[in-house]
Design a protein around this motif. Sequence first.
Motif: not given
Length: 230
Positions: A145-170
């Motif tokens: 919820a935007a009300s719980t996030a800091p204003a005027q501060s850039w936040q990075a969201f990241s992770g690592t994911t494993m793709v088992a099957t070649p294909g189209n991902y969203a």
Amino acid sequence: MHHHLALLTLALLGLAAAPGVQAGNLVVNGSFESGFDGWTRGGGNLRNPASVITYNSSATYPTGAYGEPVRPSDAPTDSPDAAGARAAYFVDDLAVNERLSQIVFLEAGSYQIGFSAYLPRNGFNNRGDATFSGSIAGMMLANFAASTAPAQSWQAFSGTTMVATPGNYAIEFVFNTNLAPSKDVVIDQVYIIPISTAAAVAEPASLALFAAGLLGLGVASRRRRRPSEA
């Protein structure tokens, strides 16, 4: 001699197959420098749909954040793309599942994924709340919820994911608001990077094989010269 040449060839092939420099971003226009090229927009009840704004601009919607200059993203990120001059801006009041999405073909393997987000102060001060989520290749990276996030501060969201099957991902970002006026969200530097191409140093086994090949070639060369020296 032929044995040593074969060994050297295998060593060179091993080096070619070893991880190289970091690969480019698989996301098309991940920093929105070309507007929404490569992206699909959708959702319901949209009077002010997501737009692409210019950083440090005091312009109003759709090219600015209603007069508030937004500084370029300074969040720590693994994106190979610079923040550039532009970013995507979610601002609609009473939005119903407003979506920004892209389909990317991925081979089997591991990937670094992520994006950065920011809440302008003028939107944060609005009485209506907003909810925002961001997922890449089936992994939810942000849901808040935007009300719980800091204003005027850039936040990075990241992770690592494993793709088992070649294909189209969203890649999908979803924005909802409940009042007029409501809070806003800016995003930038969306990325997918193959981890297998992120290292710049050859594998030790490949280096050892390469060294063995060179040594063997040197020994064979000396043996061939001996009869002519007699």
